[in-house]
Design an enzyme around this catalytic site. Structure first.
Site, PDB file in Angstrom:
ATOM      1  CB  THR A 199      -0.976   0.026   1.194  1.00  0.00           C
ATOM      2  OG1 THR A 199      -0.259   0.108   2.421  1.00  0.00           O
ATOM      3  CG2 THR A 199      -1.852  -1.220   1.206  1.00  0.00           C
ATOM      4  CG  LEU A 245      -5.948   5.366  -1.970  1.00  0.00           C
ATOM      5  CD1 LEU A 245      -6.491   6.349  -0.935  1.00  0.00           C
ATOM      6  CD2 LEU A 245      -6.291   5.837  -3.364  1.00  0.00           C
ATOM      7  CG  HIS A 246      -3.018   2.446   3.781  1.00  0.00           C
ATOM      8  ND1 HIS A 246      -1.709   2.025   3.719  1.00  0.00           N
ATOM      9  CD2 HIS A 246      -3.003   3.625   4.467  1.00  0.00           C
ATOM     10  CE1 HIS A 246      -0.937   2.901   4.338  1.00  0.00           C
ATOM     11  NE2 HIS A 246      -1.687   3.876   4.803  1.00  0.00           N
ATOM     12  CG  ASP A 247      -8.488   0.619   4.038  1.00  0.00           C
ATOM     13  OD1 ASP A 247      -7.708  -0.277   4.408  1.00  0.00           O
ATOM     14  OD2 ASP A 247      -8.976   1.444   4.825  1.00  0.00           O
TER      15      ASP A 247
END
Length: 317
Positions: A199, A245-247
């Site tokens: 991520t 932008l992880h999720d």
């Protein structure tokens, strides 16, 4: 003609959070996915805000019909740790959305997960975990039979080379409820993990940020506003060219797994050490004889990821 492929049935378990909100929007913009429900958990902000934010995002996407269920207000065995220092006091700082009209469901998230998994054919429901794993662990403990019925669990959490973002050793989602993570990683359900290692390569550079604003829609403006606020923390912390932008990586992996690479490895969760609580002990190099229990993702095509995300969000008004 080949038979039409049915959409993959998913439940999104989440603690919105700006990046969670973008992940929800990506899922709702993708016809390959059928979102059965959104289950909220305390994490980035307390439960009253995660349930509120989830409904705001659904209405932004024009999906007021989607059931949102309130889940666990705290971890299995510890006090709740939140992340307002990253996400702001609302969890969705950066863009003001109206109060939602859609109701919050009466059924608890844990019971909703169990009911949906039991109601669908075995091997057809995937759980997408964007926050602490409390709801999912509780569902597996309350109804062990669902482990064999689940198709997959895909989660954002943990790290190997990148190590930690909330402590030197731990990533936030796992750190908040390591006991829950231990349950999930030990459940025997096919598991894909999107850790910080991948991520942190999905960076919101100025050009990518501008592409969201240029969508010229209510969704584009909200996403640009959220990310403008959200990324300032990681820019300052890491000195990078943008915040990670992880999720949305969870949803993107479902849609375009060829954008990602990883390994089937063993991952254990540290729960007892005060120093390394919540660490994902990932046997990336195969130095133990422990059986692999997760596909641990290590890399992605960042340009392809942002092209996918931007093009899908463009379909939402």
């Amino acid at each position: 003609m080949p038979a039409a492929v049915s959409p993959r049935k998913i439940i999104i378990d989440t603690d919105p959070g700006q990046d969670d909100a973008v992940a929800i929007l990506l899922a709702l913009a993708s016809p390959e996915l059928e979102v059965l429900a959104i289950t909220a958990v305390a994490g980035n902000v307390p439960l009253d805000l995660t349930t509120l934010n989830a409904r705001k995002v659904c209405e932004l996407a024009g999906r007021a019909d989607l059931p949102v269920h309130p889940g666990c207000a705290g971890p299995l065995a510890r006090p709740l740790v939140t992340a307002e220092h990253v996400h702001g006091k609302t969890g969705l700082d950066g863009a003001d959305l109206p109060e939602p009209d859609m109701p919050l469901q009466d059924t608890h998230a844990v019971d909703a997960i169990i009911a949906h998994v039991r109601a669908e054919a075995p091997g057809t429901v995937t759980l997408c975990a964007l926050g602490p794993l409390t709801n999912i662990a509780m569902a597996l403990k309350k109804a062990p039979d669902i482990a064999e019925r689940l198709a997959h669990i895909v989660l954002m959490g943990g790290a190997y080379f990148e190590v930690g973002n909330i402590t030197p050793a731990a990533e936030f989602n796992i750190y908040v409820d390591p006991e829950a993570a231990q349950v999930v990683f030990g459940a025997g359900v096919p598991l894909t993990v999107l850790p910080l290692d991948v991520t942190h390569k999905a960076l919101i550079t100025p050009d990518r940020h501008h592409a969201f604003a240029a969508l010229n829609s209510s969704v584009g403006q909200a996403v640009a506003g959220w990310l403008g606020f959200y990324e300032r923390f990681d820019r300052e912390k890491y000195g990078s060219d943008g915040g990670p932008l992880h999720d949305p990586c969870v949803i993107a992996w479902l849609l375009a797994p060829d954008l990602f690479t990883g390994r089937e490895i063993n991952v254990e969760i540290e729960t007892s050490s005060a120093l390394t609580r919540g660490m994902t002990v990932a046997d990336w190099w195969g130095v133990t004889d422990r059986t692999p229990n997760a596909l641990f993702i290590g890399d992605l095509d960042a340009s392809g990821f942002f092209d996918l995300l931007t093009s899908r969000l463009e379909s939402l008004v």
